[in-house]
Design a protein around this motif. Structure first.
Motif, PDB file in Angstrom:
ATOM      1  N   GLN A   1     -22.569 -25.759 -12.862  1.00 44.64           N
ATOM      2  CA  GLN A   1     -22.359 -26.973 -13.944  1.00 44.64           C
ATOM      3  C   GLN A   1     -23.639 -26.888 -14.764  1.00 44.64           C
ATOM      4  OE1 GLN A   1     -19.744 -28.330 -14.783  1.00 44.64           O
ATOM      5  NE2 GLN A   1     -20.711 -29.482 -16.477  1.00 44.64           N
ATOM      6  N   LEU A   2     -24.770 -26.599 -14.163  1.00 42.59           N
ATOM      7  CA  LEU A   2     -26.002 -26.647 -14.753  1.00 42.59           C
ATOM      8  C   LEU A   2     -25.934 -25.412 -15.810  1.00 42.59           C
ATOM      9  CD1 LEU A   2     -29.147 -27.771 -14.977  1.00 42.59           C
ATOM     10  CD2 LEU A   2     -29.815 -26.199 -13.280  1.00 42.59           C
ATOM     11  N   PHE A   3     -25.665 -24.232 -15.020  1.00 40.64           N
ATOM     12  CA  PHE A   3     -25.712 -22.930 -15.630  1.00 40.64           C
ATOM     13  C   PHE A   3     -24.638 -22.871 -16.907  1.00 40.64           C
ATOM     14  CE2 PHE A   3     -27.576 -19.400 -13.225  1.00 40.64           C
ATOM     15  CZ  PHE A   3     -28.738 -20.155 -12.543  1.00 40.64           C
ATOM     16  N   HIS A   4     -23.730 -23.760 -16.768  1.00 36.83           N
ATOM     17  CA  HIS A   4     -22.850 -23.667 -18.073  1.00 36.83           C
ATOM     18  C   HIS A   4     -23.269 -24.515 -18.950  1.00 36.83           C
ATOM     19  CE1 HIS A   4     -18.970 -24.434 -19.743  1.00 36.83           C
ATOM     20  NE2 HIS A   4     -18.991 -25.933 -19.286  1.00 36.83           N
ATOM     21  N   GLU A   5     -23.846 -25.677 -18.674  1.00 34.05           N
ATOM     22  CA  GLU A   5     -24.200 -26.604 -19.687  1.00 34.05           C
ATOM     23  C   GLU A   5     -25.637 -26.052 -20.510  1.00 34.05           C
ATOM     24  OE1 GLU A   5     -25.039 -30.094 -17.865  1.00 34.05           O
ATOM     25  OE2 GLU A   5     -23.215 -30.502 -17.212  1.00 34.05           O
ATOM     26  N   LYS A   6     -26.464 -25.340 -19.654  1.00 33.93           N
ATOM     27  CA  LYS A   6     -27.799 -25.002 -20.176  1.00 33.93           C
ATOM     28  C   LYS A   6     -27.721 -23.405 -20.837  1.00 33.93           C
ATOM     29  CE  LYS A   6     -30.144 -28.522 -19.078  1.00 33.93           C
ATOM     30  NZ  LYS A   6     -30.757 -29.400 -20.024  1.00 33.93           N
ATOM     31  N   LEU A   7     -27.030 -22.855 -20.492  1.00 31.25           N
ATOM     32  CA  LEU A   7     -26.854 -21.163 -20.503  1.00 31.25           C
ATOM     33  C   LEU A   7     -25.401 -20.822 -21.126  1.00 31.25           C
ATOM     34  CD1 LEU A   7     -28.393 -19.847 -17.229  1.00 31.25           C
ATOM     35  CD2 LEU A   7     -29.746 -20.317 -19.402  1.00 31.25           C
ATOM     36  N   GLY A   8     -24.481 -21.822 -21.151  1.00 33.15           N
ATOM     37  CA  GLY A   8     -23.216 -21.642 -22.077  1.00 33.15           C
ATOM     38  C   GLY A   8     -22.425 -20.360 -21.253  1.00 33.15           C
ATOM     39  N   VAL A   9     -22.604 -20.434 -20.072  1.00 36.67           N
ATOM     40  CA  VAL A   9     -21.905 -19.375 -19.268  1.00 36.67           C
ATOM     41  C   VAL A   9     -20.476 -20.132 -18.819  1.00 36.67           C
ATOM     42  CG1 VAL A   9     -23.612 -18.019 -18.501  1.00 36.67           C
ATOM     43  CG2 VAL A   9     -22.972 -19.892 -17.090  1.00 36.67           C
ATOM     44  N   PRO A  10     -19.472 -19.349 -18.454  1.00 37.51           N
ATOM     45  CA  PRO A  10     -18.238 -20.193 -18.123  1.00 37.51           C
ATOM     46  C   PRO A  10     -18.381 -21.151 -16.801  1.00 37.51           C
ATOM     47  CG  PRO A  10     -17.694 -17.910 -18.361  1.00 37.51           C
ATOM     48  CD  PRO A  10     -19.195 -17.963 -18.550  1.00 37.51           C
ATOM     49  N   ALA A  11     -17.892 -22.212 -16.666  1.00 33.46           N
ATOM     50  CA  ALA A  11     -18.088 -23.164 -15.934  1.00 33.46           C
ATOM     51  C   ALA A  11     -17.398 -22.637 -14.392  1.00 33.46           C
ATOM     52  CB  ALA A  11     -17.306 -24.365 -16.238  1.00 33.46           C
ATOM     53  N   GLY A  12     -17.823 -23.071 -13.418  1.00 34.69           N
ATOM     54  CA  GLY A  12     -17.286 -22.911 -11.884  1.00 34.69           C
ATOM     55  C   GLY A  12     -17.824 -21.418 -11.651  1.00 34.69           C
ATOM     56  N   LEU A  13     -18.879 -20.760 -11.851  1.00 37.95           N
ATOM     57  CA  LEU A  13     -19.162 -19.630 -11.428  1.00 37.95           C
ATOM     58  C   LEU A  13     -19.446 -19.535  -9.910  1.00 37.95           C
ATOM     59  CD1 LEU A  13     -21.438 -17.724 -14.066  1.00 37.95           C
ATOM     60  CD2 LEU A  13     -18.803 -17.706 -13.977  1.00 37.95           C
ATOM     61  N   THR A  14     -19.414 -18.521  -9.377  1.00 41.12           N
ATOM     62  CA  THR A  14     -19.672 -18.423  -7.706  1.00 41.12           C
ATOM     63  C   THR A  14     -20.898 -17.943  -7.718  1.00 41.12           C
ATOM     64  OG1 THR A  14     -19.525 -15.976  -7.615  1.00 41.12           O
ATOM     65  CG2 THR A  14     -17.436 -17.317  -7.266  1.00 41.12           C
ATOM     66  N   PRO A  15     -21.894 -18.187  -6.347  1.00 34.91           N
ATOM     67  CA  PRO A  15     -23.076 -17.929  -6.246  1.00 34.91           C
ATOM     68  C   PRO A  15     -23.486 -16.629  -6.562  1.00 34.91           C
ATOM     69  CG  PRO A  15     -22.458 -19.320  -4.328  1.00 34.91           C
ATOM     70  CD  PRO A  15     -21.159 -18.966  -5.514  1.00 34.91           C
ATOM     71  N   THR A  16     -22.609 -15.573  -6.488  1.00 32.80           N
ATOM     72  CA  THR A  16     -23.127 -14.156  -6.757  1.00 32.80           C
ATOM     73  C   THR A  16     -23.203 -14.023  -8.294  1.00 32.80           C
ATOM     74  OG1 THR A  16     -21.833 -13.674  -4.755  1.00 32.80           O
ATOM     75  CG2 THR A  16     -22.318 -11.774  -6.167  1.00 32.80           C
ATOM     76  N   GLU A  17     -21.892 -14.667  -8.887  1.00 34.57           N
ATOM     77  CA  GLU A  17     -22.104 -14.569 -10.327  1.00 34.57           C
ATOM     78  C   GLU A  17     -23.295 -15.161 -10.898  1.00 34.57           C
ATOM     79  OE1 GLU A  17     -17.134 -14.398 -10.959  1.00 34.57           O
ATOM     80  OE2 GLU A  17     -18.302 -16.369 -10.732  1.00 34.57           O
ATOM     81  N   LEU A  18     -23.692 -16.480 -10.406  1.00 32.81           N
ATOM     82  CA  LEU A  18     -24.807 -17.348 -10.957  1.00 32.81           C
ATOM     83  C   LEU A  18     -26.070 -16.139 -10.807  1.00 32.81           C
ATOM     84  CD1 LEU A  18     -23.965 -20.527  -9.403  1.00 32.81           C
ATOM     85  CD2 LEU A  18     -24.011 -20.175 -11.743  1.00 32.81           C
ATOM     86  N   THR A  19     -26.254 -15.775  -9.696  1.00 34.49           N
ATOM     87  CA  THR A  19     -27.324 -14.913  -9.443  1.00 34.49           C
ATOM     88  C   THR A  19     -27.488 -13.831 -10.349  1.00 34.49           C
ATOM     89  OG1 THR A  19     -26.996 -15.390  -7.044  1.00 34.49           O
ATOM     90  CG2 THR A  19     -28.718 -13.833  -7.705  1.00 34.49           C
ATOM     91  N   LEU A  20     -26.253 -13.089 -10.824  1.00 35.94           N
ATOM     92  CA  LEU A  20     -26.066 -12.198 -11.789  1.00 35.94           C
ATOM     93  C   LEU A  20     -26.680 -12.848 -13.061  1.00 35.94           C
ATOM     94  CD1 LEU A  20     -23.250 -10.055 -10.452  1.00 35.94           C
ATOM     95  CD2 LEU A  20     -25.764  -9.412 -10.412  1.00 35.94           C
ATOM     96  N   VAL A  21     -26.340 -13.793 -13.383  1.00 30.83           N
ATOM     97  CA  VAL A  21     -26.523 -14.378 -14.804  1.00 30.83           C
ATOM     98  C   VAL A  21     -28.166 -14.466 -14.963  1.00 30.83           C
ATOM     99  CG1 VAL A  21     -26.477 -16.600 -16.206  1.00 30.83           C
ATOM    100  CG2 VAL A  21     -24.310 -15.734 -15.368  1.00 30.83           C
ATOM    101  N   ALA A  22     -28.741 -15.203 -13.902  1.00 30.89           N
ATOM    102  CA  ALA A  22     -30.090 -15.395 -13.765  1.00 30.89           C
ATOM    103  C   ALA A  22     -30.867 -13.957 -13.680  1.00 30.89           C
ATOM    104  CB  ALA A  22     -30.604 -16.082 -12.394  1.00 30.89           C
TER     105      ALA A  22
END
Ligand code: SF4
Length: 462
Positions: A168-189
């Motif tokens: 949710q934090l990544f969605h709000e602050k980085l504009g990525v789609p909501a509900g990403l998995t941990p792997t997807e979130l790590t790739l964003v970072a």
């Protein structure tokens, strides 16, 4: 209300809220349960764990008893290989030194690997004030920086967040789609951070150990971000507390596995780097300049005999995970950089007894912290020592002093104790000590008759 009282009241208010936050409790218990299971496995690598812990304590004792000698030896060896050492007595010295280097290098961006010392001196805020972007590269720290929060735990900064919270934090602050998995979130970072490593003029790290006989700074991490932060930028600054000293490079054979086991339950942390200075002639990588800022910032206050052992701390976080108080109120309620049992021991000496002395009372004194400490620091006994110092140096409140005075006169003079009826004692207690007693304890009810009265009546009957 003075500042000390205000800080104490804020601590109590925050603790009250967190201790009854079931969602917080669920997340913390989930993460600590995972940690506990891993530590059991990690410990099996030691043939004799108790001997290993005793030996580690002994090495730290030797390191701290001759702290000045070891630090000077570190400086000599490090500077011989072209490194520069800066001695920072306090936070301002350290910040000014970083700023001077940034200005000299025309730095606009720095990348940072995880470091509690840089939290302690509020480096990010300072750099921001000076229009220098400071990017946290450890995933947990990156999450906390995005959320505008300090680390929650000295090893796992975002321990209080679930994977859903982070998505949710990544969605709000980085504009990525909501509900990403941990792997997807790590790739964003990863994608966001990779660019920063190559842009930054300076890499800033802490240091898990300083090695006196080699003049080295050792960094332990799991993500490789520490290496990237020091490999790309031309300048590396390591800010390290003076207590991190170890006499010899050989000591790492014991301290690396101990820190890994007690920090995260791993046999060995994934990346262990030893920095002995800037790039040498003929070498093709590494920073062109390397500085080590040796930070005191109140640490020499910890050399007083009552709490000297706290200088042995290797910041593994194990005592936090074991503490029933920490597990209930969480890392942010403490209001200090270092939380949990070891934080309650050292913060009153780093920040001042008036500012943080009350934290030494935030303990059940169950001793679990001492049990789980890899370097066998007598944490709970030092909490008691701090309480003694707090009272002896007259930081206790007037109400508390009065209460103890009354209690002392009462218990020393039985006649005085017996002069009031049980009813009267209930009224006095209710009026004078209700707030200190708290709402959650059962009401204290004095017996209607004193022991002396009951005894006399019994004798009469007999
Ligand atoms: S006091 Fe001991 S258990 Fe706590 S963080 Fe330091 S080394 Fe780890």
């Amino acid at each position: 209300m003075n500042t000390a009282t205000q800080l104490k009241e804020t601590f109590l208010a925050k603790s009250e809220v967190k201790a009854h936050d079931l969602d917080h409790k669920r997340k913390i218990n989930f993460n600590i349960d995972k940690y506990n299971a891993a530590v059991i496995k990690g410990k099996t690598q030691f043939a004799n764990l108790d001997t290993a812990r005793k030996q580690a304590k002994n090495i730290k004792w030797r390191a701290i008893e001759q702290l000045d000698k070891h630090l000077e030896l570190f400086e000599k060896n490090f500077t011989e290989r072209g490194g520069k050492v800066i001695w920072a007595e306090d936070k301002e010295d350290a910040l000014n030194a970083v700023l001077a280097i940034c200005k000299d290098k025309n730095a606009r961006t720095v990348v940072k690997s995880k470091s509690m010392v840089t939290e302690e001196i509020h480096l990010n805020a300072f750099l921001e004030e000076n229009e220098i972007e400071s990017v946290e590269t450890d995933l947990g720290e990156y999450i906390q920086q995005l959320d505008g929060e300090p680390p929650y735990h000295i090893v796992t900064p975002a321990m209080h967040k679930s994977k859903e919270d982070i998505a949710q934090l990544f969605h709000e602050k980085l504009g990525v789609p909501a509900g990403l998995t941990p792997t997807e979130l790590t790739l964003v970072a990863r994608e966001k951070l990779r660019k920063k490593y190559t842009e930054a003029e300076i890499g800033i790290t802490g240091g898990n150990f300083l090695i006196a006989d080699t003049g080295a700074v050792c960094i332990t991490e799991n993500e490789g971000n520490g290496r990237l932060s020091t490999a790309f930028p031309n300048t590396h600054i390591a800010i390290v507390g003076i207590e991190k000293i170890l006499p010899s490079l050989n000591d790492l054979a014991l301290f690396w596995p101990l820190l890994s086991t007690y920090g995260t339950g791993q046999t060995l942390t994934v990346y262990n780097s030893i920095f002995t200075g800037p790039r040498q002639t003929g070498e093709t990588d590494g920073p062109r300049e390397m500085y080590v800022i040796l930070l005191d910032n109140g640490r020499t206050n910890l050399l007083r005999k009552e709490v000297r052992e706290s200088m042995y701390c290797i910041r593994c976080g194990s005592c936090l995970n074991a503490c029933p108080v920490y597990k209930n109120i969480g890392g942010h309620a403490y209001g200090t950089t270092y939380s949990g049992p070891i934080g309650s021991v050292i913060s009153p000496h780093l920040n001042g007894m008036d500012e943080a002395g009350h934290l030494s009372f935030a303990s059940s004194l169950c001793g679990n912290c001492t049990e789980v400490c890899p370097v066998k620091i007598n944490i709970h006994e030092m909490l008691l020592e701090n309480r003694h110092i707090y009272v002896a140096e007259k930081y206790g409140g007037v109400g508390e002093k009065l209460a103890w005075k009354l209690f002392k006169s009462g218990v020393l003079h039985r006649g005085l104790m017996n002069s009031a009826s049980g009813k009267m004692k209930n009224i006095v207690f209710e009026k004078a000590f209700k707030s200190a007693w708290g709402d959650r304890r059962d009401k204290l009810v004095f017996a209607p008759k004193s022991f002396n009265q009951l005894w006399k009546e019994r004798q009469k009957k007999a």
